[in-house]
Design a protein around this motif. Structure first.
Motif, PDB file in Angstrom:
ATOM      1  N   MET A  98      75.670  31.312  66.098  1.00 30.28           N
ATOM      2  CA  MET A  98      76.891  31.868  65.371  1.00 30.28           C
ATOM      3  C   MET A  98      77.389  33.082  66.234  1.00 30.28           C
ATOM      4  O   MET A  98      76.585  33.925  66.485  1.00 30.28           O
ATOM      5  CB  MET A  98      76.357  32.275  64.082  1.00 30.28           C
ATOM      6  N   PRO A  99      78.722  32.919  66.730  1.00 27.70           N
ATOM      7  CA  PRO A  99      79.248  33.845  67.567  1.00 27.70           C
ATOM      8  C   PRO A  99      79.186  35.136  66.739  1.00 27.70           C
ATOM      9  O   PRO A  99      79.296  35.512  65.461  1.00 27.70           O
ATOM     10  CB  PRO A  99      80.676  33.498  67.682  1.00 27.70           C
ATOM     11  N   VAL A 100      78.948  36.422  67.684  1.00 33.51           N
ATOM     12  CA  VAL A 100      79.069  37.628  67.058  1.00 33.51           C
ATOM     13  C   VAL A 100      80.554  38.018  66.893  1.00 33.51           C
ATOM     14  O   VAL A 100      81.166  38.272  67.751  1.00 33.51           O
ATOM     15  CB  VAL A 100      78.143  38.722  68.070  1.00 33.51           C
ATOM     16  N   THR A 101      80.826  38.109  65.670  1.00 39.73           N
ATOM     17  CA  THR A 101      82.207  38.577  65.367  1.00 39.73           C
ATOM     18  C   THR A 101      82.289  40.022  64.896  1.00 39.73           C
ATOM     19  O   THR A 101      81.192  40.588  64.491  1.00 39.73           O
ATOM     20  CB  THR A 101      82.824  37.735  64.471  1.00 39.73           C
ATOM     21  N   GLU A 102      83.512  40.583  64.713  1.00 40.32           N
ATOM     22  CA  GLU A 102      83.291  41.929  64.003  1.00 40.32           C
ATOM     23  C   GLU A 102      83.134  41.901  62.524  1.00 40.32           C
ATOM     24  O   GLU A 102      82.435  42.740  62.125  1.00 40.32           O
ATOM     25  CB  GLU A 102      85.012  42.571  63.978  1.00 40.32           C
ATOM     26  N   SER A 103      83.308  40.601  62.015  1.00 39.87           N
ATOM     27  CA  SER A 103      82.919  40.616  60.404  1.00 39.87           C
ATOM     28  C   SER A 103      81.549  40.329  60.281  1.00 39.87           C
ATOM     29  O   SER A 103      80.787  40.972  59.516  1.00 39.87           O
ATOM     30  CB  SER A 103      83.571  38.977  59.855  1.00 39.87           C
ATOM     31  N   ASN A 104      80.954  39.623  61.166  1.00 39.72           N
ATOM     32  CA  ASN A 104      79.350  39.640  61.419  1.00 39.72           C
ATOM     33  C   ASN A 104      78.620  40.968  61.655  1.00 39.72           C
ATOM     34  O   ASN A 104      77.710  41.317  61.184  1.00 39.72           O
ATOM     35  CB  ASN A 104      78.882  38.320  62.490  1.00 39.72           C
ATOM     36  N   LEU A 105      79.290  41.770  62.695  1.00 37.13           N
ATOM     37  CA  LEU A 105      78.667  42.904  63.175  1.00 37.13           C
ATOM     38  C   LEU A 105      78.730  43.886  61.902  1.00 37.13           C
ATOM     39  O   LEU A 105      78.002  44.813  61.625  1.00 37.13           O
ATOM     40  CB  LEU A 105      79.579  43.505  64.241  1.00 37.13           C
ATOM     41  N   ARG A 106      79.935  43.867  61.076  1.00 35.10           N
ATOM     42  CA  ARG A 106      80.182  44.762  59.862  1.00 35.10           C
ATOM     43  C   ARG A 106      79.177  44.530  58.797  1.00 35.10           C
ATOM     44  O   ARG A 106      78.453  45.307  58.247  1.00 35.10           O
ATOM     45  CB  ARG A 106      81.357  44.444  59.427  1.00 35.10           C
ATOM     46  N   ARG A 107      78.772  42.930  58.581  1.00 34.92           N
ATOM     47  CA  ARG A 107      77.815  42.773  57.581  1.00 34.92           C
ATOM     48  C   ARG A 107      76.528  43.108  57.963  1.00 34.92           C
ATOM     49  O   ARG A 107      75.698  43.647  57.083  1.00 34.92           O
ATOM     50  CB  ARG A 107      77.656  41.330  57.290  1.00 34.92           C
ATOM     51  N   LEU A 108      76.292  42.959  59.313  1.00 29.38           N
ATOM     52  CA  LEU A 108      74.539  43.498  59.571  1.00 29.38           C
ATOM     53  C   LEU A 108      74.505  45.038  59.758  1.00 29.38           C
ATOM     54  O   LEU A 108      73.559  45.600  59.260  1.00 29.38           O
ATOM     55  CB  LEU A 108      74.403  42.872  61.184  1.00 29.38           C
ATOM     56  N   GLY A 109      75.581  45.662  59.904  1.00 27.04           N
ATOM     57  CA  GLY A 109      75.533  47.017  60.016  1.00 27.04           C
ATOM     58  C   GLY A 109      75.327  47.549  58.596  1.00 27.04           C
ATOM     59  O   GLY A 109      74.730  48.522  58.352  1.00 27.04           O
ATOM     60  N   ALA A 110      76.183  46.824  57.854  1.00 28.58           N
ATOM     61  CA  ALA A 110      75.805  47.190  55.963  1.00 28.58           C
ATOM     62  C   ALA A 110      74.412  47.269  55.629  1.00 28.58           C
ATOM     63  O   ALA A 110      73.960  48.247  54.908  1.00 28.58           O
ATOM     64  CB  ALA A 110      76.924  46.434  55.402  1.00 28.58           C
ATOM     65  N   TRP A 111      73.924  46.116  56.093  1.00 26.97           N
ATOM     66  CA  TRP A 111      72.392  46.050  55.823  1.00 26.97           C
ATOM     67  C   TRP A 111      71.616  46.862  56.382  1.00 26.97           C
ATOM     68  O   TRP A 111      70.362  47.268  55.684  1.00 26.97           O
ATOM     69  CB  TRP A 111      71.995  44.482  56.007  1.00 26.97           C
ATOM     70  N   ALA A 112      71.804  46.999  57.740  1.00 20.46           N
ATOM     71  CA  ALA A 112      71.094  48.081  58.420  1.00 20.46           C
ATOM     72  C   ALA A 112      71.150  49.479  57.867  1.00 20.46           C
ATOM     73  O   ALA A 112      70.140  50.248  57.532  1.00 20.46           O
ATOM     74  CB  ALA A 112      71.415  48.066  60.029  1.00 20.46           C
ATOM     75  N   LEU A 113      72.265  49.882  57.603  1.00 18.16           N
ATOM     76  CA  LEU A 113      72.413  50.955  56.858  1.00 18.16           C
ATOM     77  C   LEU A 113      71.905  51.140  55.462  1.00 18.16           C
ATOM     78  O   LEU A 113      71.262  52.240  55.077  1.00 18.16           O
ATOM     79  CB  LEU A 113      74.123  51.313  56.698  1.00 18.16           C
ATOM     80  N   LEU A 114      71.803  50.302  54.655  1.00 21.19           N
ATOM     81  CA  LEU A 114      71.324  50.236  53.332  1.00 21.19           C
ATOM     82  C   LEU A 114      69.770  50.616  53.349  1.00 21.19           C
ATOM     83  O   LEU A 114      69.237  51.187  52.800  1.00 21.19           O
ATOM     84  CB  LEU A 114      71.721  48.898  52.734  1.00 21.19           C
ATOM     85  N   ILE A 115      69.202  49.819  54.586  1.00 22.36           N
ATOM     86  CA  ILE A 115      67.865  49.661  54.728  1.00 22.36           C
ATOM     87  C   ILE A 115      67.428  51.277  55.251  1.00 22.36           C
ATOM     88  O   ILE A 115      66.509  52.098  54.878  1.00 22.36           O
ATOM     89  CB  ILE A 115      67.086  48.895  55.955  1.00 22.36           C
ATOM     90  N   ALA A 116      68.314  51.975  56.276  1.00 24.72           N
ATOM     91  CA  ALA A 116      67.936  53.222  56.725  1.00 24.72           C
ATOM     92  C   ALA A 116      68.149  54.275  55.741  1.00 24.72           C
ATOM     93  O   ALA A 116      67.398  55.174  55.673  1.00 24.72           O
ATOM     94  CB  ALA A 116      69.122  53.412  57.805  1.00 24.72           C
TER      95      ALA A 116
END
Length: 401
Positions: free
Chosen positions: A1-19
């Protein structure tokens, strides 16, 4: 799956929630494994040292009650950043100062920071994870509890390594600093400043109060465990490292429950069965802790951890169920957490008081058993029909019944 801005945003949201979650409990759980060293150095009694965990919880309650106005004034982005900065400063001060008054001051400062973040996160979850609210709440809860377990496990080790208990408390400024950096650097669609609804609507609403009291009482065992479980086993002859490991072991099952039970809750609208299972696990665990503490301590602690981990996540999910609009859901969750954490704050103080009165923590475990069983009966009140059967114009409202 290509790394798009939308995917990056979703991953960032999960990472921030955990942090964010990882930083909300070390301030509390790093104290108990080092309690004997802290008491020897400061001269604090059991009852007064209970405020090292009690004061942050009081802050969680008071700040959460003003969460609606705070979010309106600060916005999510600045509010969360301020909370992380306060946690960072509190941990840094604990590294530098060892007096009792300084420790109590850091408890207030760090507790206010924790409270500010906790008041904002439920609304953030409702906004950012609209189709996966239960799952996101589970990940957040698991991270929160995992941070508490890591602090209980590593604080004694760090203190022993550096030869001072202050290091075991102050080391948690590092994850706070990393989370603050992530919050500003990673993409995240934090909601800007919002208009505020009058909190009077919650103060005069029976269902909001019922949710708040329920949240406070089903979760109050956690604060007593964090404050006194290691101390209980220290008195039974265990070492600081062993007792801290037991608290970390409890956290493993909190994390499992915080991930598993919300995942199950995602598939249904009625939360009562899962809440009943969770409360029953707590009751059995506390009974074992009171009656047979040395026979199977890991089993009792595992049951307590599972029950507490599930109850925290499920009671917040139940609260968010009552409002469809993310802003309104966050405001209700802030009120519920505010009252609930003020109730939680009494738990470690009560346990410390009973310990000084009776010479044992066993009486405190029995009080928690009675509390849990009472909440088990109350769980029947939360039928989905009590908050879903509303006319379209008022479907989002929290009903009084």
């Amino acid at each position: 799956m290509p790394v798009t801005e939308s995917n990056l945003r979703r991953l960032g949201a999960w990472a921030l929630l955990i942090a964010l979650g990882l930083n909300l409990r070390p301030l509390l759980s790093s104290i108990s494994p080092l309690l004997m060293d802290i008491r020897d150095a400061t001269g604090m009694s059991f009852k007064s040292s209970a405020w090292l965990t009690g004061l942050p919880v009081v802050c969680m309650g008071l700040v959460a009650l003003f969460g609606i106005r705070l979010e309106a004034r600060l916005g999510q982005r600045r509010g969360v950043a301020l909370g992380l900065a306060m946690i960072l400063l509190a941990c840094a001060a604990r590294l530098l100062f060892s007096q009792a008054n300084a420790l109590l001051t850091t408890a207030l400062l760090g507790g206010a920071g924790v409270a500010l973040i906790q008041a904002l996160v439920p609304g953030l979850i409702k906004q950012q994870f609209q189709q996966r609210v239960a799952l996101a709440m589970g990940v957040y809860s698991a991270s929160l509890m995992g941070g508490g377990g890591l602090a209980a496990l590593f604080s004694p080790w760090v203190a022993n390594h550096f030869g001072q208990w202050q290091a075991g408390l102050g080391v948690w400024l590092i994850p706070a600093a990393l989370a603050l950096l992530l919050w500003w650097r990673l993409p995240f669609s934090a909601r800007p400043k919002v208009s505020t609804r009058s909190p009077d609507a919650f103060w005069h609403n029976r269902r909001a109060w019922l949710l708040a009291l329920y949240f406070g009482l089903v979760n109050c065992g956690y604060m007593s465990m964090v404050a006194w479980l290691p101390a209980y086993y220290l008195q039974l002859g265990w070492s600081a490292t062993q007792s801290g490991t037991l608290l970390a072991f409890m956290t493993i099952f909190q994390v499992i429950a915080a991930l598993l039970m919300p995942a199950l809750a995602q598939r249904q609208t009625d939360r009562r069965l899962l809440l009943a299972i969770s409360l029953s696990a707590q009751a059995i665990g506390f009974a074992g802790l009171a009656l047979w503490p040395l026979q199977a301590p890991q089993l009792w602690v595992a049951l307590i951890g599972f029950g507490l981990g599930a109850c925290f996540a499920l009671s917040l999910i139940l609260t968010l169920d009552h409002r469809r609009d993310p802003q309104q859901a966050g405001q209700l969750a802030a009120f519920v957490q505010g009252i609930g954490f003020l109730i939680n704050a009494l738990s470690p103080w009560m346990s410390g008081w009973l310990r000084e009165l009776t010479g044992s923590f066993v009486s405190a475990w029995w009080v928690l058993i009675i509390t849990v069983l009472t909440m088990l009966i109350l769980t029947r009140r939360f039928s989905p029909g009590s908050y879903r059967e509303a006319p379209p114009a008022t479907a989002c409202a929290v009903h009084a019944g």
